[in-house]
Design an enzyme around this catalytic site. Structure first.
Site, short mmCIF file in Angstrom:
data_model
loop_
_atom_site.label_atom_id
_atom_site.label_comp_id
_atom_site.label_asym_id
_atom_site.label_seq_id
_atom_site.Cartn_x
_atom_site.Cartn_y
_atom_site.Cartn_z
N THR A 115 0.83 -1.20 0.00
CA THR A 115 0.00 0.00 0.00
C THR A 115 0.86 1.25 0.00
O THR A 115 1.99 1.23 0.47
CB THR A 115 -0.91 0.04 1.24
N HIS A 131 8.10 3.95 -4.57
CA HIS A 131 7.39 5.23 -4.37
C HIS A 131 8.44 6.32 -4.48
O HIS A 131 9.34 6.40 -3.65
CB HIS A 131 6.75 5.21 -2.98
N CYS A 150 3.66 12.26 -6.14
CA CYS A 150 4.60 11.13 -6.25
C CYS A 150 4.04 10.07 -7.19
O CYS A 150 2.85 10.05 -7.49
CB CYS A 150 4.82 10.50 -4.88
#
Length: 187
Positions: A34, A57, A40
């Site tokens: 998650t 990420h 981003c």
């Protein structure tokens, strides 16, 4: 794998959160990765034959500027993408079988440089340049999003957020709450 992600290795039934500058790779069929994204971008990649997948990420497109520290390089897309691809290859994935979904790149604040669009373009260009299959996802727009990704099956789910929640999540790295009704699932 980062120290933050390493502490979750081996936990099967619990979501594993990936924050800015991190990546996580697993072959656990019960794992769900998650993250919360504003401007981003997260790349969700897997090898369906090897049964391994992961997520990164990143905060900024391209690579670090001259003189920036190694810690600074973790924020950049080129570093994040290379780390994810190499971690998958180290776990038995083959480059020619990698499938990638890209999420994020939203424009949360009007009137400023559109970093989200630059992140999205960087990620798309990276996949094209590296000849990696881009099989879906959701880029750009004006909303933040919460992403869930099942790295073994390739299933992805996105829930749009109000911009304040996404902005707070990206700046404060708060834990991810459970998804609410109204999500969109991408296969």
């Amino acid at each position: 794998m980062s120290r933050h992600a390493a502490r979750y290795e081996g936990l099967a039934k619990r979501p594993l959160h990936v924050v800015q500058g991190e990546h996580l790779v697993t072959d656990d069929p019960d794992a769900v990765l998650t993250t919360i994204l504003g401007s981003c971008v997260a790349a969700c990649m897997r090898d369906p034959v090897a049964g391994v997948g992961g997520m990164n990420h990143f905060l900024l497109p391209g690579g670090p500027k001259a003189g920036e520290s190694d810690a600074d390089s973790m924020r950049y897309g080129v570093h994040a993408m290379e780390l994810l691809v190499n971690a998958l290859l180290a776990r038995g994935a083959r480059r020619d079988r990698l499938e990638c979904k890209l999420f994020g790149g939203g424009r949360l604040l009007k009137g400023l440089t559109d970093v989200g669009a630059m992140n999205a373009k960087f990620a798309e260009d990276f996949l094209a340049r590296e000849k990696l299959a881009h099989v879906g996802g959701s880029l750009r727009g004006d909303s933040g999003r919460r992403i869930q990704y099942w790295p073994v099956s390739g299933r992805a789910r996105q829930v749009f957020l109000d911009n304040r929640e996404a902005f707070d999540a990206e700046t404060k790295l708060k834990p991810v709450p459970e998804p609410q009704a109204g999500g969109v699932e991408l296969f």
